[in-house]
Design an enzyme around this catalytic site. Structure first.
Site, mmCIF file in Angstrom:
data_model
loop_
_atom_site.group_PDB
_atom_site.id
_atom_site.type_symbol
_atom_site.label_atom_id
_atom_site.label_comp_id
_atom_site.label_asym_id
_atom_site.label_seq_id
_atom_site.Cartn_x
_atom_site.Cartn_y
_atom_site.Cartn_z
ATOM 1 N N ARG A 97 28.098 -9.905 -0.096
ATOM 2 C CA ARG A 97 27.971 -8.710 -0.926
ATOM 3 C C ARG A 97 28.592 -7.494 -0.241
ATOM 4 O O ARG A 97 28.999 -6.543 -0.893
ATOM 5 C CB ARG A 97 26.472 -8.407 -1.180
ATOM 6 C CG ARG A 97 25.783 -9.351 -2.105
ATOM 7 C CD ARG A 97 24.269 -9.159 -2.077
ATOM 8 N NE ARG A 97 23.801 -7.830 -2.429
ATOM 9 C CZ ARG A 97 23.586 -7.402 -3.669
ATOM 10 N NH1 ARG A 97 23.806 -8.207 -4.688
ATOM 11 N NH2 ARG A 97 23.144 -6.184 -3.883
ATOM 12 N N GLU A 127 11.307 1.664 2.990
ATOM 13 C CA GLU A 127 11.267 0.412 2.231
ATOM 14 C C GLU A 127 10.860 -0.721 3.163
ATOM 15 O O GLU A 127 11.591 -1.056 4.100
ATOM 16 C CB GLU A 127 12.668 0.180 1.650
ATOM 17 C CG GLU A 127 12.756 -0.923 0.636
ATOM 18 C CD GLU A 127 14.157 -0.982 0.012
ATOM 19 O OE1 GLU A 127 14.736 0.071 -0.333
ATOM 20 O OE2 GLU A 127 14.686 -2.095 -0.096
ATOM 21 N N ARG A 147 36.227 -4.310 6.053
ATOM 22 C CA ARG A 147 37.600 -3.828 5.856
ATOM 23 C C ARG A 147 38.151 -3.186 7.124
ATOM 24 O O ARG A 147 37.394 -2.685 7.952
ATOM 25 C CB ARG A 147 37.706 -2.910 4.642
ATOM 26 C CG ARG A 147 36.817 -1.732 4.563
ATOM 27 C CD ARG A 147 37.238 -0.852 3.370
ATOM 28 N NE ARG A 147 36.505 -1.134 2.140
ATOM 29 C CZ ARG A 147 35.360 -0.547 1.797
ATOM 30 N NH1 ARG A 147 34.810 0.342 2.592
ATOM 31 N NH2 ARG A 147 34.770 -0.835 0.662
ATOM 32 N N ARG A 169 14.998 0.336 5.407
ATOM 33 C CA ARG A 169 15.805 1.555 5.205
ATOM 34 C C ARG A 169 14.929 2.736 4.828
ATOM 35 O O ARG A 169 13.818 2.568 4.335
ATOM 36 C CB ARG A 169 16.913 1.340 4.165
ATOM 37 C CG ARG A 169 16.544 0.477 2.996
ATOM 38 C CD ARG A 169 17.792 0.037 2.208
ATOM 39 N NE ARG A 169 17.356 -0.826 1.099
ATOM 40 C CZ ARG A 169 18.138 -1.576 0.356
ATOM 41 N NH1 ARG A 169 19.424 -1.599 0.556
ATOM 42 N NH2 ARG A 169 17.642 -2.321 -0.618
HETATM 43 P P1 FAD Z 1 13.620 -5.320 -14.239
HETATM 44 O O1 FAD Z 1 14.108 -3.965 -13.909
HETATM 45 O O2 FAD Z 1 12.825 -6.046 -13.214
HETATM 46 O O3 FAD Z 1 12.775 -5.206 -15.586
HETATM 47 C C1 FAD Z 1 11.895 -6.210 -16.010
HETATM 48 C C2 FAD Z 1 10.719 -5.512 -16.677
HETATM 49 O O4 FAD Z 1 9.896 -6.507 -17.261
HETATM 50 C C3 FAD Z 1 9.843 -4.753 -15.681
HETATM 51 O O5 FAD Z 1 9.658 -3.421 -16.127
HETATM 52 C C4 FAD Z 1 8.540 -5.532 -15.675
HETATM 53 O O6 FAD Z 1 7.411 -4.698 -15.491
HETATM 54 C C5 FAD Z 1 8.548 -6.157 -17.062
HETATM 55 N N1 FAD Z 1 7.760 -7.381 -17.146
HETATM 56 C C6 FAD Z 1 7.861 -8.474 -16.361
HETATM 57 N N2 FAD Z 1 6.943 -9.380 -16.736
HETATM 58 C C7 FAD Z 1 6.271 -8.856 -17.781
HETATM 59 C C8 FAD Z 1 5.195 -9.318 -18.575
HETATM 60 N N3 FAD Z 1 4.626 -10.494 -18.360
HETATM 61 N N4 FAD Z 1 4.740 -8.517 -19.579
HETATM 62 C C9 FAD Z 1 5.288 -7.282 -19.796
HETATM 63 N N5 FAD Z 1 6.298 -6.811 -19.058
HETATM 64 C C10 FAD Z 1 6.792 -7.572 -18.064
HETATM 65 N N6 FAD Z 1 21.455 -2.797 -8.512
HETATM 66 C C11 FAD Z 1 22.585 -2.061 -8.403
HETATM 67 O O7 FAD Z 1 23.506 -2.214 -9.235
HETATM 68 N N7 FAD Z 1 22.745 -1.134 -7.411
HETATM 69 C C12 FAD Z 1 21.779 -0.902 -6.477
HETATM 70 O O8 FAD Z 1 21.956 -0.061 -5.596
HETATM 71 C C13 FAD Z 1 20.584 -1.672 -6.558
HETATM 72 N N8 FAD Z 1 19.606 -1.501 -5.647
HETATM 73 C C14 FAD Z 1 18.458 -2.227 -5.740
HETATM 74 C C15 FAD Z 1 17.463 -2.009 -4.803
HETATM 75 C C16 FAD Z 1 16.276 -2.713 -4.876
HETATM 76 C C17 FAD Z 1 15.207 -2.474 -3.856
HETATM 77 C C18 FAD Z 1 16.083 -3.683 -5.924
HETATM 78 C C19 FAD Z 1 14.809 -4.465 -6.004
HETATM 79 C C20 FAD Z 1 17.075 -3.903 -6.857
HETATM 80 C C21 FAD Z 1 18.267 -3.180 -6.778
HETATM 81 N N9 FAD Z 1 19.283 -3.356 -7.730
HETATM 82 C C22 FAD Z 1 20.445 -2.619 -7.617
HETATM 83 C C23 FAD Z 1 19.151 -4.331 -8.835
HETATM 84 C C24 FAD Z 1 18.594 -3.715 -10.126
HETATM 85 O O9 FAD Z 1 17.319 -3.174 -9.880
HETATM 86 C C25 FAD Z 1 18.504 -4.812 -11.184
HETATM 87 O O10 FAD Z 1 19.743 -5.419 -11.394
HETATM 88 C C26 FAD Z 1 18.003 -4.325 -12.557
HETATM 89 O O11 FAD Z 1 17.021 -3.341 -12.449
HETATM 90 C C27 FAD Z 1 17.438 -5.513 -13.300
HETATM 91 O O12 FAD Z 1 17.061 -5.154 -14.618
HETATM 92 P P2 FAD Z 1 16.175 -6.167 -15.456
HETATM 93 O O13 FAD Z 1 15.956 -5.527 -16.766
HETATM 94 O O14 FAD Z 1 16.741 -7.520 -15.392
HETATM 95 O O15 FAD Z 1 14.794 -6.299 -14.628
HETATM 96 N N1 UDP Z 2 22.481 -6.510 5.479
HETATM 97 C C1 UDP Z 2 22.331 -6.448 6.844
HETATM 98 N N2 UDP Z 2 22.355 -5.232 7.459
HETATM 99 C C2 UDP Z 2 22.511 -4.082 6.772
HETATM 100 C C3 UDP Z 2 22.668 -4.144 5.377
HETATM 101 C C4 UDP Z 2 22.640 -5.374 4.751
HETATM 102 O O1 UDP Z 2 22.172 -7.457 7.497
HETATM 103 O O2 UDP Z 2 22.515 -3.008 7.407
HETATM 104 C C5 UDP Z 2 22.450 -7.850 4.845
HETATM 105 C C6 UDP Z 2 21.016 -8.272 4.483
HETATM 106 O O3 UDP Z 2 20.920 -9.672 4.618
HETATM 107 C C7 UDP Z 2 20.926 -7.863 3.021
HETATM 108 C C8 UDP Z 2 22.325 -8.210 2.533
HETATM 109 O O4 UDP Z 2 23.171 -7.846 3.629
HETATM 110 O O5 UDP Z 2 19.910 -8.578 2.357
HETATM 111 C C9 UDP Z 2 22.766 -7.511 1.279
HETATM 112 O O6 UDP Z 2 22.692 -6.119 1.476
HETATM 113 P P1 UDP Z 2 22.571 -5.108 0.257
HETATM 114 O O7 UDP Z 2 22.649 -3.725 0.800
HETATM 115 O O8 UDP Z 2 23.529 -5.497 -0.797
HETATM 116 O O9 UDP Z 2 21.072 -5.414 -0.223
HETATM 117 P P2 UDP Z 2 20.186 -4.842 -1.408
HETATM 118 O O10 UDP Z 2 20.610 -3.409 -1.614
HETATM 119 O O11 UDP Z 2 20.407 -5.721 -2.588
HETATM 120 O O12 UDP Z 2 18.802 -4.942 -0.867
#
Ligand code: FAD
Ligand code: UDP
Length: 366
Positions: free
Chosen positions: A172, A300, A176, A280
């Site tokens: 991911r 986090e 570079r 982080r």
């Molecule tokens: P979700 O956002 O999980 O929505 C599912 C919903 O369903 C939730 O609100 C939940 O409460 C509800 N639900 C589940 N089960 C039930 C139930 N039984 N009854 C009623 N409701 C229910 N993506 C990026 O592009 N860039 C980023 O920088 C990035 N950073 C991230 C950092 C973190 C820590 C995490 C965890 C994810 C990150 N993502 C990022 C990914 C991004 O969050 C997801 O791709 C996106 O939010 C997924 O949307 P979704 O609708 O599939 O799921």
């Molecule tokens: N990762 C790492 N060091 C860092 C950042 C990321 O080892 O400083 C690795 C780690 O395994 C992580 C993965 O790269 O789970 C993907 O990172 P990303 O930032 O895409 O994770 P996300 O934002 O989805 O948690």
């Protein structure tokens, strides 16, 4: 017969897009969510006039123009470019792995010197076909960087050894040989001005939403409300874990308001050594170039997932993917249930993947 055409379980990005597109086509939808707010994991909440990413840093990035245009119809995006820094034992490195990182670590100045260094380390490690995260990382950037910036972070993030994790996770991150700290290679990148919740609110305008409503608590009643269901929760839970439980990784977030204007000078700072329990610290105002007098930070912490905890990350190793395929087979046979999103498709999806999956699903079903 039914009160609604669609019951949409989950008000996250997938559910909200489906609901918006269904309403546009004259369908009557009910959206339910077990949380007390809309937006799923992209939910942002205003604290001290700052849009706080309640569930961790979310940066929108994509190379798909259709996806970019789609989200831009709901809100304006700023020009934010993610450039996290990593701290390992009080030393600071630029991410992703680029000439700034190599220079800091080895003192090398040219791409040629950096490549030579990596090649030397690769030779010593004897890895030919990397087949886990550790081998993949070493073959991309060498052992020194692996040990300082990847091993500790990865093992605390996933709660398992890097040798037991799939290689794709580390792919991911770009590697570079230019002095470029942009964390993504995508053509488009930004943060919605005013926060992500604004997007979801717009999508759900005029659609009935019931919060604090868990589908599984009143399953029969909910199933009788609508002709079809769009399910965005956990697919194994939908089938009552009949083939077994899929594994997830959970997180806990510790938010803090600080009485200072600028705490860490960057939106995202990674802590890569294993001994520090969080991965982080996010300083939210920097996503939108905020100048508020106070600041909000979030630590986090990765956490073990047990049934009932928030399933933030699917663990897409071979065992879980095989199990998912069994559930997928059942799902494919359903005529009135559509499964979509990060949990129902059990995929490590970013937001842009979810948007394109949701639009595909709309095309196929509406
Ligand atoms: P979700 O956002 O999980 O929505 C599912 C919903 O369903 C939730 O609100 C939940 O409460 C509800 N639900 C589940 N089960 C039930 C139930 N039984 N009854 C009623 N409701 C229910 N993506 C990026 O592009 N860039 C980023 O920088 C990035 N950073 C991230 C950092 C973190 C820590 C995490 C965890 C994810 C990150 N993502 C990022 C990914 C991004 O969050 C997801 O791709 C996106 O939010 C997924 O949307 P979704 O609708 O599939 O799921
Ligand atoms: N990762 C790492 N060091 C860092 C950042 C990321 O080892 O400083 C690795 C780690 O395994 C992580 C993965 O790269 O789970 C993907 O990172 P990303 O930032 O895409 O994770 P996300 O934002 O989805 O948690």
């Amino acid at each position: 017969m039914y009160n609604y055409d669609y019951l949409i379980v989950g008000s996250g990005l997938f559910g909200a897009i489906f609901a918006y597109e269904a309403k546009k086509r004259g369908k009557k939808c009910l959206v339910i969510d077990k949380r007390n707010h809309i937006g799923g994991n992209i939910y942002t909440k205003e604290i001290e006039n700052i849009n706080v990413h309640e569930y961790g840093a979310h940066i929108f990035h994509t190379s798909n123009e259709e996806v970019w245009n789609y989200v831009n119809q709901f809100v304006k995006f700023n020009r934010y470019t993610n450039s996290p820094v990593a701290i390992y034992k009080d030393e600071l490195y630029n991410l992703p792995f680029n000439m700034n990182t190599f220079n800091k670590l080895w003192g090398v100045k040219t791409p040629k010197e950096a490549k030579k260094k990596i090649e030397e380390q690769l030779k010593e490690s004897n890895i030919e076909n990397p087949n886990n995260l550790e081998e993949q990382a070493i073959s991309l950037i060498g052992k020194d960087l692996y040990e300082k910036l990847i091993k500790g972070y990865t093992e605390k993030q996933w709660g398992t050894r890097a040798t037991e994790l799939p290689a794709f996770i580390i792919k991911r991150l770009p590697v570079r040989f230019t002095y470029d700290n942009n964390y993504f290679n995508d053509k488009y990148q930004g943060i919605p001005i005013g926060g992500y919740t604004k997007i979801i609110k717009k999508m759900l305008e005029g659609i009935e939403v019931r919060l604090n409503s868990d589908f599984f608590k009143n399953r029969v009643e909910f199933e009788n409300l609508a002709e079809k269901i769009v399910f965005t929760g956990m697919i194994d839970e939908f089938y009552d874990y009949k083939f077994g439980t899929l594994e997830y990784r959970s997180l806990s977030f510790e938010h803090e308001i600080l009485n200072e204007e600028n705490h860490q000078g960057n939106a995202v700072v990674n802590y890569t050594e294993y001994e520090i329990p969080y991965t982080r610290i996010i300083e939210h105002k920097h996503f939108e170039y905020g100048t508020q007098p106070k600041t909000v930070i979030t630590r986090e912490y990765p956490a073990k997932w047990n049934k009932g905890d928030e399933p933030y990350y699917p663990i897409n190793n071979e065992k879980n993917n095989l199990l998912y395929n069994q559930y997928r087979e059942l799902a494919d046979k359903e005529s009135n249930v559509i499964f979509g999103g990060r949990l129902a498709q059990y995929k490590y999806y970013d937001m842009h993947n979810v948007v394109s999956e949701a639009l595909k699903c709309v095309q196929e079903n509406l």
